[in-house]
Every structure is written in C-alpha cells, then in structure tokens.
Design a protein around this motif. Structure first.
Motif, PDB file in Angstrom:
ATOM      1  N   GLU A  18     102.603  40.319 -43.989  1.00 27.07           N
ATOM      2  CA  GLU A  18     101.782  39.123 -43.802  1.00 27.07           C
ATOM      3  C   GLU A  18     102.647  37.874 -43.769  1.00 27.07           C
ATOM      4  O   GLU A  18     102.420  36.965 -42.960  1.00 27.07           O
ATOM      5  N   ALA A  19     103.667  37.817 -44.644  1.00 26.69           N
ATOM      6  CA  ALA A  19     104.570  36.662 -44.647  1.00 26.69           C
ATOM      7  C   ALA A  19     105.355  36.581 -43.342  1.00 26.69           C
ATOM      8  O   ALA A  19     105.539  35.490 -42.780  1.00 26.69           O
ATOM      9  N   ALA A  20     105.831  37.721 -42.840  1.00 23.75           N
ATOM     10  CA  ALA A  20     106.581  37.721 -41.586  1.00 23.75           C
ATOM     11  C   ALA A  20     105.691  37.306 -40.418  1.00 23.75           C
ATOM     12  O   ALA A  20     106.136  36.606 -39.496  1.00 23.75           O
ATOM     13  N   LYS A  21     104.427  37.697 -40.464  1.00 23.78           N
ATOM     14  CA  LYS A  21     103.511  37.348 -39.385  1.00 23.78           C
ATOM     15  C   LYS A  21     103.270  35.845 -39.319  1.00 23.78           C
ATOM     16  O   LYS A  21     103.035  35.288 -38.233  1.00 23.78           O
ATOM     17  N   LEU A  22     103.353  35.172 -40.463  1.00 29.03           N
ATOM     18  CA  LEU A  22     103.120  33.732 -40.515  1.00 29.03           C
ATOM     19  C   LEU A  22     104.409  32.922 -40.376  1.00 29.03           C
ATOM     20  O   LEU A  22     104.403  31.711 -40.612  1.00 29.03           O
ATOM     21  N   GLY A  23     105.518  33.575 -40.040  1.00 26.84           N
ATOM     22  CA  GLY A  23     106.731  32.851 -39.717  1.00 26.84           C
ATOM     23  C   GLY A  23     107.715  32.658 -40.842  1.00 26.84           C
ATOM     24  O   GLY A  23     108.692  31.916 -40.686  1.00 26.84           O
ATOM     25  N   PHE A  24     107.534  33.312 -41.994  1.00 26.25           N
ATOM     26  CA  PHE A  24     108.497  33.202 -43.091  1.00 26.25           C
ATOM     27  C   PHE A  24     109.666  34.149 -42.843  1.00 26.25           C
ATOM     28  O   PHE A  24     109.470  35.294 -42.409  1.00 26.25           O
ATOM     29  N   THR A  25     110.857  33.649 -43.136  1.00 30.37           N
ATOM     30  CA  THR A  25     112.069  34.376 -42.743  1.00 30.37           C
ATOM     31  C   THR A  25     112.803  35.025 -43.907  1.00 30.37           C
ATOM     32  O   THR A  25     113.715  35.822 -43.679  1.00 30.37           O
ATOM     33  N   SER A  26     112.479  34.703 -45.149  1.00 28.02           N
ATOM     34  CA  SER A  26     113.170  35.301 -46.290  1.00 28.02           C
ATOM     35  C   SER A  26     112.181  35.494 -47.434  1.00 28.02           C
ATOM     36  O   SER A  26     111.191  34.759 -47.550  1.00 28.02           O
ATOM     37  N   ALA A  27     112.465  36.478 -48.282  1.00 25.94           N
ATOM     38  CA  ALA A  27     111.573  36.807 -49.394  1.00 25.94           C
ATOM     39  C   ALA A  27     112.387  37.317 -50.565  1.00 25.94           C
ATOM     40  O   ALA A  27     113.343  38.083 -50.389  1.00 25.94           O
ATOM     41  N   ILE A  28     112.030  36.890 -51.772  1.00 25.95           N
ATOM     42  CA  ILE A  28     112.610  37.396 -53.014  1.00 25.95           C
ATOM     43  C   ILE A  28     111.557  38.266 -53.677  1.00 25.95           C
ATOM     44  O   ILE A  28     110.474  37.786 -54.035  1.00 25.95           O
ATOM     45  N   VAL A  29     111.845  39.552 -53.837  1.00 21.37           N
ATOM     46  CA  VAL A  29     110.866  40.530 -54.296  1.00 21.37           C
ATOM     47  C   VAL A  29     111.499  41.405 -55.377  1.00 21.37           C
ATOM     48  O   VAL A  29     112.728  41.464 -55.508  1.00 21.37           O
ATOM     49  N   PRO A  30     110.711  42.118 -56.171  1.00 18.90           N
ATOM     50  CA  PRO A  30     111.255  43.087 -57.122  1.00 18.90           C
ATOM     51  C   PRO A  30     112.015  44.197 -56.394  1.00 18.90           C
ATOM     52  O   PRO A  30     111.681  44.558 -55.251  1.00 18.90           O
TER      53      PRO A  30
END
Length: 450
Positions: A409-421
């Motif tokens: 969902e984040a990638a679909k809205l144009g976000f390019t990086s994520a910090i996840v567990p």
C-alpha cells in the motif's frame, strides 16, 4: 393506587438488585445501577433462535450467507459485503454526526429492488421528506412509519413484510408490557429483544439506531450489543467534513473494518482513497512528522503521526495524545530513555493523528517514537518514508501482522523507503520501495537520522 415496586438494573451486565448500591455485585462496575420497573410477564421470553433436535457438528452443511449490496461501497465494506437476511445491525454515534442521513441514503439506494420501511420515533414524516429533498435522493418506494409503540411497529412490519427496516431510534421505542418510560434499561432491553426475535423469524434485516452516552458508549444495557449481530460506531469530529464508520462486532464479516465518508451538501459520500485524508501533504519534510501504515480491518491505511516536543514551563511536563493511548506514550518514553539514553522528563510532549483517526494497534509504537525524536532534535525524517513496528519493553522491535500488505500500500502511494521489523522483511523485493529491516530500537535511530 399503590406505587409500583421498582428494582435497580446494571447497565453493564443486566444484573438486578432490590436496592441501589454504588457498585454492582455481579460485574463489580461502579455507578451503573439504574432504577426501573420489573417486568410483570414471563411469557415474552422465548429463544431468539429456532429450536432444533440434537445433531453432530460434522453433519451440519455449512453455506455462505448471501449478501444484498446497499450500493454504498464504504457501507458495504463495513458490513462485510452487504446486508444479510434476518441480521440485526446496531448503529451508534454522536448526535448530528450523520446516522439518519446514511440510513436514509441506504434505503433510497435499495428501494428499487427491495421492500424497505423507515420507522422514525424522533422525526415526523415531513422532516424525513425534507431531508430526502435536501439530499436529492430518489425516495420512491421508501415507506415511512412515525411510531414509537413496539406492538404497533411489529404489527406493521409483520403485515407489510419488508426486506429491510430501520428503527430510528431504539431509545424512543416502548412496550406496553412495561410501565417504565422509553429509553429506560428495561424498555431498551425488552424492545431490542422483541425486534431481534421478529427479524430472525421473518427474515427482515433490521438496522437499529442507538444513542450514545457522554463517554461515547451506547446508551442502555450492555446486553444490547450482545443481542445484535453487528455493532457499528460513527467516529470523527462533528466539526470536520469526514466521518468514519467502524465495525466493533460483526458475525458476518471482519471486526474493526473501517468505512470512510465525506459529508457533503448531498449527504455522505464514500472516499475511494482514504489514505489521502490522513496525510497532511507538506511541501517539504518537516520535523516531528512520521507516516505510519496502520491496519483497519482488511484495509491498510497511511496515517501521519505528528509530535511536538517543547521545553516544559512548569513542574509537571504535559503528556497529551490525540487519537492514541496516553498510557502507551508513557511506556514508550520509558523504553526510549532506558535503551537510547534520551531523557525527555523535562519536555512537554504532544501527539496527534492527522484526520481524527484513532490508532489503537501497537504497530504505531515505532512511528510515534520516530516523530518524537524528530521533533526533539528539530530534524525532519527522510522524504517518502513510512515506519511501523511494535516496541517491546526490552527494546526489541517486534513483528506485526500483514506487513506485506502494508508495504504494498505504501509503494502504491509513492513511498520509496520503509523501516520495518526484521521479521516483516519481504522475501522478495517490492517494486518501488526500499525496505530497512531492524530488530532493535538503537538500530532504528541509526536508520532514521543517519
């Protein structure tokens, strides 16, 4: 004439007492006993479900429950796909938030293919007609009944046999079998039980409108929520144009499902991209802002978490959280100080979830701390970044459910990086987004402010 003997009924558990007490001995709740008149007849109490013979569970044939879509996509999402025959739905919310508007739109949307009845105990037929005219909805086929006596309501519904009926509201309906006033514990419990029994026997789908108390809970006995099949709540600020409908109980669908509506001059309209409502859309990155991917039922939502950290000007620093748990904030600040050495004991901390949404899941822990540290250091986070993860008391970053769906969902809205567990790191790369898996809170600070 002798005065009728009264009893006291607990609004939480339905327990009865001959005298008033500060605490209910059945459920240990305080200040929940209300005076009412005892029911005089026992012939009304019958099983809500049809009786049957004893049989083995493995011999019972399981079938999918057919759905009748309402035509309002967000309302169908909250209901689990549409209306179910014989289901009883309870819709609660603050006064003026849009309960009657949504139900009138629903009745008008299905009136061309279903037989519908609108029972109003609060408004006259002329007032409902004025609302339909203001909303410019096709009201042909919608039958109105302005009545508050239970026996007349059931008699009318039984004679016309509608497929969908709305009772607005359950607190205004009274039964002649009881002497207490409409809205009392005994009346609400008796009327809801009788209407539920009628729905199960006739197959009519019933939608009951319920008033709420000043604490936001449904008025009346808690047993009301146990009787019905689905419990829906309207959320959101009445001063805002956006409304949220959340399912707290649903025997025919997912719990905590969320429907997002916008209040317009033509009534409530479903929002196709709700994540855009909860993102403020800064022109450039600002300090104290972090985007979280939260999960509402089956839908991932992107919500902006804002934090403001300022020097305290009094002896007791303020800790305020709007849309999030305040006790959780105190816990996270203790973990932050223990494992990073960052003490904020002399700082006022204010938290806010943009758009009026309420965030209750632990997946927001890491985003909350990221926003707080960003505001304290007055250093914005990197652009197009999303964060989610649960922070444990030992400083570990624990996994959360449906991590893959959140990242997509984040990638679909144009976000390019994520910090996840680390446990939520995808096995295969997701196009358009770079994932940084972490297992400790200290690692998160290195990624956030490198």
């Amino acid at each position: 004439m002798a005065k009728a003997k009264s009893i006291y009924v607990c609004t939480e558990c339905g327990g009865t007492l001959p005298k008033w007490q500060g605490q209910c001995p059945h459920c240990q709740a305080w200040n929940t006993l209300q005076e009412t008149v005892p029911e005089s007849s026992s012939s009304r109490f019958k099983s809500l479900a049809a009786s049957s013979t004893l049989q083995l569970l493995e011999d019972v044939e399981a079938q999918d429950v057919p759905r009748n879509p309402t035509g309002i996509s967000e309302f169908d999402r909250v209901l689990g796909g549409g209306l179910v025959e014989g289901a009883v739905i309870l819709l609660g919310g603050d006064p003026g938030i849009g309960k009657s508007t949504l139900l009138l739109q629903t009745l008008c949307a299905v009136a061309d293919r279903m037989k519908v009845v609108y029972v109003s105990g609060e408004e006259s037929a002329q007032q409902i007609a004025l609302r339909a005219k203001r909303l410019t909805v096709a009201s042909r086929g919608v039958q109105l009944l302005a009545e508050i006596q239970l026996e007349k309501i059931i008699s009318t519904l039984d004679a016309h046999k509608p497929q969908l009926a709305v009772i607005d509201s359950i607190q205004t309906v009274y039964s002649e079998a009881l002497n207490s006033a409409p809205g009392s514990v005994a009346q609400v419990r008796e009327c809801s039980a009788q209407l539920t029994r009628f729905a199960k026997q006739s197959g009519t789908t019933l939608i009951l409108v319920g008033h709420v108390t000043k604490e936001g809970a449904l008025a009346g006995p808690r047993v009301l929520e146990h009787i019905v099949d689905t419990v829906l709540y309207f959320e959101g600020d009445t001063h805002s144009s956006f409304r949220l409908v959340r399912a707290f109980k649903n025997r025919f669908g997912a719990v905590n499902e969320l429907g997002v509506f916008a209040m317009t001059e033509k009534g409530l309209r479903g929002v196709t991209n709700p994540s855009a409502l909860f993102l403020s859309g800064h022109d450039e990155p600002v300090a104290g802002s972090c985007v979280l991917v939260t999960q509402e039922g089956t839908r991932p939502l992107l919500v902006e978490v804002q934090a403001l950290v300022e020097d305290a000007h009094g002896f007791n620093p303020k800790r305020l959280a709007n849309g999030m748990e305040q006790n959780r904030l105190a816990l996270l600040l203790a973990v932050l100080h223990r494992f990073t050495g960052l003490g904020l004991f002399d700082q006022d901390i204010f938290l806010n979830a943009v758009g009026g949404v309420k965030i209750n899941e632990p997946a927001a822990d890491l985003a909350i701390l990221a926003a707080i540290i960003s505001s304290f250091k007055n250093k914005p986070l990197r652009d197009k970044l999303v964060v989610f993860g649960e922070v444990g008391l030992a400083g570990e970053i624990r996994p959360i459910q449906r991590g893959q769906e959140r990242l997509k969902e984040a990638a679909k809205l144009g976000f390019t990086s994520a910090i996840v567990p680390a446990a939520n790191a995808p096995k295969q790369d997701i196009a358009g987004i770079q994932v940084f898996p972490i297992s400790r809170l200290e690692q998160a600070l290195d990624y956030l402010f490198e």
